[in-house]
Design a protein around this motif. Structure first.
Motif, PDB file in Angstrom:
ATOM      1  N   LYS A   1      13.063  24.950  34.057  1.00  0.00           N
ATOM      2  CA  LYS A   1      11.644  25.030  33.696  1.00  0.00           C
ATOM      3  C   LYS A   1      11.314  23.808  32.841  1.00  0.00           C
ATOM      4  O   LYS A   1      11.904  23.606  31.786  1.00  0.00           O
ATOM      5  N   PHE A   2      10.368  22.982  33.299  1.00  0.00           N
ATOM      6  CA  PHE A   2      10.128  21.706  32.620  1.00  0.00           C
ATOM      7  C   PHE A   2       8.690  21.251  32.839  1.00  0.00           C
ATOM      8  O   PHE A   2       7.967  21.769  33.712  1.00  0.00           O
ATOM      9  N   MET A   3       8.279  20.288  32.028  1.00  0.00           N
ATOM     10  CA  MET A   3       6.942  19.709  32.118  1.00  0.00           C
ATOM     11  C   MET A   3       7.019  18.340  32.784  1.00  0.00           C
ATOM     12  O   MET A   3       7.948  17.568  32.548  1.00  0.00           O
ATOM     13  N   TYR A   4       6.040  18.058  33.620  1.00  0.00           N
ATOM     14  CA  TYR A   4       5.904  16.720  34.198  1.00  0.00           C
ATOM     15  C   TYR A   4       4.416  16.430  34.372  1.00  0.00           C
ATOM     16  O   TYR A   4       3.689  17.225  34.980  1.00  0.00           O
ATOM     17  N   ASN A   5       3.966  15.313  33.808  1.00  0.00           N
ATOM     18  CA  ASN A   5       2.534  14.949  33.864  1.00  0.00           C
ATOM     19  C   ASN A   5       1.640  16.092  33.387  1.00  0.00           C
ATOM     20  O   ASN A   5       0.627  16.424  34.028  1.00  0.00           O
ATOM     21  N   ASN A   6       2.049  16.720  32.289  1.00  0.00           N
ATOM     22  CA  ASN A   6       1.280  17.809  31.662  1.00  0.00           C
ATOM     23  C   ASN A   6       1.173  19.063  32.527  1.00  0.00           C
ATOM     24  O   ASN A   6       0.315  19.916  32.288  1.00  0.00           O
ATOM     25  N   GLU A   7       2.039  19.190  33.523  1.00  0.00           N
ATOM     26  CA  GLU A   7       2.112  20.390  34.340  1.00  0.00           C
ATOM     27  C   GLU A   7       3.475  21.026  34.179  1.00  0.00           C
ATOM     28  O   GLU A   7       4.483  20.331  34.053  1.00  0.00           O
ATOM     29  N   GLU A   8       3.509  22.359  34.196  1.00  0.00           N
ATOM     30  CA  GLU A   8       4.792  23.052  34.136  1.00  0.00           C
ATOM     31  C   GLU A   8       5.303  23.306  35.548  1.00  0.00           C
ATOM     32  O   GLU A   8       4.572  23.772  36.416  1.00  0.00           O
ATOM     33  N   PHE A   9       6.568  22.992  35.745  1.00  0.00           N
ATOM     34  CA  PHE A   9       7.250  23.265  37.005  1.00  0.00           C
ATOM     35  C   PHE A   9       8.484  24.108  36.713  1.00  0.00           C
ATOM     36  O   PHE A   9       9.094  23.993  35.654  1.00  0.00           O
ATOM     37  N   GLN A  10       8.842  24.924  37.678  1.00  0.00           N
ATOM     38  CA  GLN A  10      10.106  25.634  37.575  1.00  0.00           C
ATOM     39  C   GLN A  10      10.639  25.938  38.962  1.00  0.00           C
ATOM     40  O   GLN A  10       9.890  25.973  39.951  1.00  0.00           O
ATOM     41  N   THR A  11      11.937  26.138  39.024  1.00  0.00           N
ATOM     42  CA  THR A  11      12.572  26.492  40.288  1.00  0.00           C
ATOM     43  C   THR A  11      13.951  27.058  40.009  1.00  0.00           C
ATOM     44  O   THR A  11      14.529  26.835  38.940  1.00  0.00           O
ATOM     45  N   ASP A  12      14.455  27.782  40.975  1.00  0.00           N
ATOM     46  CA  ASP A  12      15.819  28.287  40.907  1.00  0.00           C
ATOM     47  C   ASP A  12      16.777  27.116  41.155  1.00  0.00           C
ATOM     48  O   ASP A  12      16.648  26.424  42.163  1.00  0.00           O
TER      49      ASP A  12
END
Length: 279
Positions: free
Chosen positions: A107-118
């Motif tokens: 779970k991380f931020m990139y360009n002020n967006e949160e992304f997550q994945t298994d």
């Protein structure tokens, strides 16, 4: 000595060049082990990855002769790590433990967006996209970062030597089990064949991609799944292994079933040595 490597990844969408993605890797750094019980004589080799703002640490614990090599992908599944420590304490081998905060997903931020994945969905392009789209969208920069993270994990594990992938997973009580692979259940398309010991906890099982391993494990009267060659591309290590024709073993048990995890590891390791490693 600490070696800092910056892996520069560039990509284009149409004719417009995007900003490069940088994945930092620190190799051969000595750290204090995280997971007890670490015992005298065990060695560690640590790689640090930076997934945007999210640190991912790969710790390879080794002891004795280089026999069976394990990998634990999810950082919230420590029963398998502890069982692996017990196995290599007496039999030798290694385990790569992926550490990133004690949770299941990246779970991380990139360009002020949160992304997550298994993290067990990043080993194929289709799997990366599907994994990200469960929570947000498959931003090209993020796809590249995850693809490079998968490459670093595989580089450290090196499934060519020895020629297999042996993973360890844990699940919740009743949340996942061998019954999920039966017809009419969610994972029926992932299974070619099943063998069920109804006296075992359904949450405790072994999944393999090699039919010889499957047939050998049936003789041990344990829950075992043979993954289908037509299984959907979910980006998992099992799908990657099948795609690359690398024999794959996953020993999965309910959280806390330490002795059962160790028992199934011993059974699977013996079957692997008898059917795959002599070839």
């Amino acid at each position: 000595m600490v070696l800092l490597i910056s892996i520069l990844v560039t990509f284009t969408t149409g004719l417009k060049a995007q900003q490069p993605v940088v994945l930092n890797v620190i190799d051969s750094l000595t750290i204090r082990p995280v997971h007890p019980p670490v015992f005298e004589g065990i060695t560690t080799d640590t790689t640090h990855l930076l997934l945007s703002d999210w640190p991912v640490t790969l710790v390879k614990y080794s002891y004795g002769e280089p026999k069976i090599n394990f990998i634990a992908i999810h950082d919230d599944e420590d029963t398998g790590v502890k069982a692996a420590f017990e196995y290599i304490r007496f039999s030798g081998g290694s385990i790569i433990d992926c550490q990133y905060g004690g949770i299941r997903n990246f779970k991380f931020m990139y360009n002020n967006e949160e992304f997550q994945t298994d993290p067990n969905s990043i080993y194929t392009p289709a799997g990366i996209a599907r994994g990200l789209e469960k929570y947000n969208w498959a931003a090209p920069e993020v796809v590249n970062m995850l693809a490079n993270t998968a490459k670093e994990i595989l580089k450290l594990y090196n499934p060519e030597t020895p020629p297999y992938i042996f993973t360890l997973h844990n699940n919740g009580d009743g949340g996942f089990g061998i019954h999920d692979y039966l017809k009419g259940y969610p994972l029926e398309n992932f299974a070619d064949s099943l063998y069920i010991n109804f006296e075992m906890d359904a949450d405790d099982l072994i999944l393999v991609t090699d039919v010889n391993l499957f047939n050998r494990l049936k003789k041990e009267n344990v829950n075992v799944v043979l993954q289908s060659n037509n299984a959907p591309d979910d980006g998992s290590l099992s799908y990657y292994a099948m795609q690359q024709r690398i024999p794959y073993v996953n020993v999965e048990v309910q959280h806390g079933h330490l002795y059962e995890h160790l028992r199934l590891i011993e059974i699977a390791a013996k079957a692997l040595e008898e059917t795959i490693l002599p070839l």
